[in-house]
Design a protein around this motif. Structure first.
Motif, short mmCIF file in Angstrom:
data_model
loop_
_atom_site.label_atom_id
_atom_site.label_comp_id
_atom_site.label_asym_id
_atom_site.label_seq_id
_atom_site.Cartn_x
_atom_site.Cartn_y
_atom_site.Cartn_z
N HIS A 14 0.83 -1.21 0.00
CA HIS A 14 0.00 0.00 0.00
C HIS A 14 0.86 1.26 0.00
O HIS A 14 0.63 2.18 -0.80
CB HIS A 14 -0.92 -0.02 1.22
N VAL A 15 1.86 1.31 0.89
CA VAL A 15 2.67 2.53 0.97
C VAL A 15 3.59 2.66 -0.24
O VAL A 15 3.96 3.77 -0.63
CB VAL A 15 3.50 2.56 2.29
N ARG A 16 3.96 1.52 -0.84
CA ARG A 16 4.85 1.57 -2.00
C ARG A 16 4.10 1.96 -3.27
O ARG A 16 4.57 2.80 -4.05
CB ARG A 16 5.52 0.22 -2.22
N VAL A 17 2.91 1.40 -3.47
CA VAL A 17 2.19 1.59 -4.73
C VAL A 17 1.20 2.75 -4.66
O VAL A 17 1.19 3.65 -5.50
CB VAL A 17 1.45 0.29 -5.13
N GLU A 18 0.36 2.75 -3.61
CA GLU A 18 -0.70 3.76 -3.53
C GLU A 18 -0.18 5.09 -2.98
O GLU A 18 -0.52 6.15 -3.50
CB GLU A 18 -1.85 3.23 -2.67
N LYS A 19 0.63 5.03 -1.95
CA LYS A 19 1.15 6.28 -1.38
C LYS A 19 2.44 6.74 -2.07
O LYS A 19 2.89 7.87 -1.88
CB LYS A 19 1.41 6.11 0.12
N ARG A 20 3.05 5.84 -2.84
CA ARG A 20 4.25 6.14 -3.61
C ARG A 20 5.38 6.71 -2.76
O ARG A 20 6.05 7.68 -3.12
CB ARG A 20 3.92 7.12 -4.75
N LEU A 21 5.60 6.06 -1.63
CA LEU A 21 6.69 6.49 -0.77
C LEU A 21 8.02 6.04 -1.36
O LEU A 21 8.09 5.08 -2.12
CB LEU A 21 6.51 5.91 0.63
N ALA A 22 9.07 6.73 -0.99
CA ALA A 22 10.40 6.42 -1.50
C ALA A 22 10.84 5.03 -1.03
O ALA A 22 10.40 4.54 0.02
CB ALA A 22 11.40 7.48 -1.03
N ASP A 23 11.73 4.43 -1.80
CA ASP A 23 12.22 3.09 -1.47
C ASP A 23 12.87 3.08 -0.09
O ASP A 23 12.73 2.11 0.67
CB ASP A 23 13.22 2.61 -2.52
N ARG A 24 13.62 4.13 0.23
CA ARG A 24 14.27 4.20 1.53
C ARG A 24 13.24 4.21 2.66
O ARG A 24 13.41 3.53 3.68
CB ARG A 24 15.15 5.46 1.60
#
Length: 329
Positions: A14-24
């Protein structure tokens, strides 16, 4: 526990795809949730069954293990976000991290130079082939230390007052008019040494002058950036032989500390720095006391007891023995 792993993975997606948070950021969240899952397994509870007392106990354990207050706060932030997401999915009816706060972190004292170090930096002269560069950097140092300016206030100075000027120096009256935080204007006195350095720089500035009204410019005639000034000041402190790399705010701290040491007038220091609240300025009273304590430790013959040294043993008292009692006849 398989269900816990699936929940964690779903949240990370969710945070990676929908919220588009940085990899770090996602990597840090992953570590936080791995720790949460480990704590829950040791307690024998599923992640959805974790309660507020569990979180508080784990925070106490981390604190006892030596983790910093800031580190605990970051972990709690990751856990809190996970449980907020579980609540939005309708999987829990309460957030166990709610109202849990990290231990309060003590505020570190601002780093300031000693008076001798500040003077050493201000009076340093490089054997440079470019006298304009030396005059500019010397003037920058004198204004930062002599006026206590913020880096943004220094960068915003123009050569002369105008309708669009963010700040300027009135050399005749010996005042710098700056635009500080919150777009608040203030005036601060400019000392004799700073005015002398300013005159030397203005005499050299004409060789670089372009259309930019900025007081401090580079060889191409453009206003200096804060980063450029930080690099130049760090280099100057190294060449001056200082043990600590100097940044612009360190000179502001030095200005405030030295004025307070000499005057003891906290309210005046507040006005000079442009602090909206006296509580912001009070940190320099701690710094001032630290300086006084160092002087005491170095000068007082009995100061060793403050530094953790064992006090000198007291001389052993000699008690005279009582005269012998007469033997009965």
């Amino acid at each position: 526990m398989t269900d816990d792993a699936a929940l964690v993975q779903a949240y990370l997606n969710h945070v990676r795809v929908e919220k588009r948070l940085a990899d770090r950021t996602v990597a840090l969240y992953t570590l936080d949730l791995e720790k949460l899952s480990s704590q829950a397994r040791e307690a024998g509870v599923a992640l959805k069954a974790v309660q507020n007392p569990h979180i508080r106990r784990w925070v106490a354990q981390m604190h006892g293990a030596g983790r910093t207050a800031r580190g605990i706060a970051l972990i709690l932030s990751g856990w809190r976000g996970f449980y907020v997401w579980l609540g939005r999915q309708g999987l829990i009816d309460h957030n166990p991290v709610q109202d849990v706060r990290a231990p309060k972190a003590g505020k570190p004292l601002p780093k300031a130079l000693g008076v001798d170090e500040a003077v050493q930096l201000a009076t340093h002269h490089e054997d440079a082939d470019d006298p304009a560069l030396e005059a500019r950097d010397a003037c920058i140092t004198e204004l930062l230390y002599g006026c206590g300016l913020r880096i943004g206030e220094l960068v915003g100075l123009d050569v002369a007052a105008s309708g669009s000027a963010r700040g300027w120096i009135d050399a005749q009256d010996g005042e710098a008019h700056v635009l500080g935080k919150g777009s608040k204007r203030r005036s601060v006195p400019v000392g004799r040494q700073a005015l002398t350095a300013l005159a030397a720089w203005l005499a050299q500035r004409a060789a670089w002058a372009g259309e930019d009204p900025a007081l401090f410019i580079g060889a191409r005639g453009q206003r200096l950036t804060p980063q450029h000034i930080r690099v130049r000041l760090k280099r100057r402190s190294r060449l001056a032989g200082l043990a600590t790399p100097v940044h612009p705010h360190m000179l502001r701290h030095s200005f405030a500390s030295h004025v307070l040491q000499s005057s003891g007038d906290l309210r005046a220091v507040q006005e000079l720095l442009g602090h909206a609240s006296i509580s912001t300025t009070q940190v320099y009273t701690r710094l001032d006391f630290q300086h006084l304590a160092q002087v005491y430790d170095a000068a007082h013959p009995r100061a060793g007891t403050r530094s953790g040294q064992a006090p000198e043993p007291l001389p052993k008292m000699v008690v005279p023995s009582a005269p012998p009692k007469p033997r009965p006849k």
